[in-house]
Enzyme design. Sequence first.
Site, mmCIF file in Angstrom:
data_model
loop_
_atom_site.group_PDB
_atom_site.id
_atom_site.type_symbol
_atom_site.label_atom_id
_atom_site.label_comp_id
_atom_site.label_asym_id
_atom_site.label_seq_id
_atom_site.Cartn_x
_atom_site.Cartn_y
_atom_site.Cartn_z
ATOM 1 N N HIS A 263 -3.971 -45.833 41.282
ATOM 2 C CA HIS A 263 -3.807 -46.794 42.376
ATOM 3 C C HIS A 263 -2.473 -46.597 43.099
ATOM 4 C CE1 HIS A 263 -6.479 -49.675 43.944
ATOM 5 N NE2 HIS A 263 -6.055 -50.773 43.358
ATOM 6 N N ASN B 249 -9.215 -52.996 47.404
ATOM 7 C CA ASN B 249 -8.641 -54.319 47.674
ATOM 8 C C ASN B 249 -7.400 -54.277 48.554
ATOM 9 O OD1 ASN B 249 -10.614 -55.817 46.359
ATOM 10 N ND2 ASN B 249 -9.618 -55.581 44.381
#
Length: 186
Positions: free
Chosen positions: A19, A112
């Site tokens: 991420h 997200n």
Amino acid sequence: MKVIIGLGNIGKEYEKTRHNAGFIAIDLLLEKYNYSSVKQEFNSLIYTTIINNQKVLLVKPLTFMNNSGLAVRQIINFYKINLNDLIIIHDDKDLNISRIQFKKDGSSAGHNGIKSIINNLQTQNFYRLRIGVNQVPKEWKIVDWVLSKFSDEELNLLKQSFIDKIEFINDFTNNKTFIYLMNKYN
């Protein structure tokens, strides 16, 4: 002025995770281009450099991934940045690790950080540089996969893939169109 924002999570425990591919990319840009200043504002670390006589902000939001849009919106609004002068760099679980791809528009594809940016900017109309982190193995949950650390081999491959395309910043700062960037670097 151009703005390049790399998405990631702050904290030692997130270093070298999938991420954090956006933060890793910003670090590689900082190694290549000397920056004249760094400041912490707008929930971000903002590094200022000059490339091709163009002021460039290299940014790491400090909001954690799921709230990245807050920092992006604050920077866009304060500096009055045209979205054509912005690139968001983020991890992409649908691309192989050696794959880096430019994209314009589109949904968040379940990311997200991108979802937060779309919600805060009220548009999908911004440029993205997607960095492949490999597909999620069937036995893994997505959240566990993107928060897992790269192996040394994977991290080296990711860095080399980005370095191989790092010249995109010269074309971007020379106001080449995004279609030109996609055709040249995808």
